[in-house]
Design a protein around this motif. Structure first.
Motif, PDB file in Angstrom:
ATOM      1  N   SER A  65     -14.794  16.174  24.243  1.00  0.00           N
ATOM      2  CA  SER A  65     -16.029  15.417  23.974  1.00  0.00           C
ATOM      3  C   SER A  65     -17.254  16.309  24.137  1.00  0.00           C
ATOM      4  O   SER A  65     -18.198  16.228  23.346  1.00  0.00           O
ATOM      5  CB  SER A  65     -16.165  14.226  24.926  1.00  0.00           C
ATOM      6  N   ASP A  98     -15.116  11.002  17.905  1.00  0.00           N
ATOM      7  CA  ASP A  98     -14.614  11.189  19.278  1.00  0.00           C
ATOM      8  C   ASP A  98     -13.728  10.008  19.678  1.00  0.00           C
ATOM      9  O   ASP A  98     -14.221   8.965  20.076  1.00  0.00           O
ATOM     10  CB  ASP A  98     -15.781  11.352  20.264  1.00  0.00           C
ATOM     11  N   GLU A  99     -12.450  10.197  19.558  1.00  0.00           N
ATOM     12  CA  GLU A  99     -11.456   9.166  19.883  1.00  0.00           C
ATOM     13  C   GLU A  99     -11.833   7.811  19.296  1.00  0.00           C
ATOM     14  O   GLU A  99     -11.953   6.824  20.026  1.00  0.00           O
ATOM     15  CB  GLU A  99     -11.280   9.056  21.406  1.00  0.00           C
TER      16      GLU A  99
HETATM   17 MG    MG Z   1     -13.447  12.751  25.590  1.00  0.00          MG
END
Ligand code: MG
Ligand code: ADP
Length: 246
Positions: free
Chosen positions: A47, A167-168
């Protein structure tokens, strides 16, 4: 064959939070239309790397070159950079008091000064693209998590970015809603969008990624084509990590 255009190049990127050295000499090149999946254990710095690329975090050293331009907060307007580099987060952060279409047209109108009629026209096309044309006038609270995330994708695309960071994007979703978001991302990849995707969805990475990047403890340990990296990783660390994902 013509060389593909370099969209992002990261050279010796370092970032610490206090004493914690989170990104260690990260080098990475992403070319036009590449889909790069970034994998690695929680806490490995995935991240933070995306956030540095979108200037939500400020790097300590190294360089970030976006479309051949060394990009720095000292020399560049962060809003301009974010028009080129869109980002989708795990938690969608839609404006709850605005309708779906209003969420999508907000940034083009107020940041890019796109005329309202044009923003609406483009916004409707994007909602159609993510399969939500019938939801333009509803409020986010009426949507499922998968629908909310597809609105968030449309909202990022509304700025017409050249690069999309994810991000995810499916980690907060109920399992049965993951597929519809991955399908939307796959569609985008097919259209040639340059994408960096942090994900735990190894199936998606295998199928869609041009490159998979494995990070451990703030370093890039291994980079490979998905078949190579998943079938025959060369690094011990990668092998160990892949065992945990099965
Ligand atoms: Mg992360
Ligand atoms: P990942 O996304 O791979 O799980 P992160 O980039 O979120 O990893 O985090 C890497 C490390 O940096 C973790 O140890 C995390 O606790 C720490 N970290 C991330 N953001 C901050 C912050 N804003 N302040 C302090 N530490 C942070």
């Amino acid at each position: 064959m013509m060389e593909k255009r370099e969209m992002i190049r990261v050279d010796k990127l370092n970032k610490s939070f206090g004493d914690l050295h989170v990104l260690k000499d990260i080098d990475m090149t992403v070319q036009e239309s590449d889909v790069v999946c970034l994998i690695g254990a929680s806490g490995s710095g995935k991240s933070t790397l995306l956030r540095c690329l979108n200037f939500l975090e400020v790097k300590d050293s190294g360089s970030i070159i976006i479309e051949d331009e060394e990009t720095d907060l000292k020399t560049h307007d962060v809003n301009k950079v974010r028009q080129k580099v869109g980002m989708v987060f795990q938690h969608f952060n839609l404006f709850s008091h605005k309708t779906v279409l209003e969420n999508v047209i907000e940034a083009p109108m107020y940041v890019k000064k796109v005329p309202k009629a044009e923003a609406i026209e483009n916004g409707k096309q994007l909602l159609n693209k993510v399969g939500l044309s019938d939801k333009a006038d509803v409020y986010p609270s009426k949507l499922s998590g998968g629908q909310k995330q597809r609105v968030a994708i449309a909202r990022a695309l509304a700025m017409k970015p050249d690069i999309m960071l994810f991000d995810e994007p499916t980690s907060a979703l109920d399992p049965e809603l993951v597929g519809e978001v991955l399908a939307t991302m796959k569609e985008l990849a097919k259209e040639g969008m340059t994408m960096i995707v942090v994900t735990h969805e190894m199936g998606f990475a295998r199928e869609v990624a041009d490159w998979v990047v494995y990070m451990h403890d703030g370093r890039i340990v291994e980079v490979g084509h998905p078949t190579d990296l998943f079938e025959s990783p060369t690094e011990e660390r990668t092998k160990e990590f892949l065992k945990t994902t099965q």
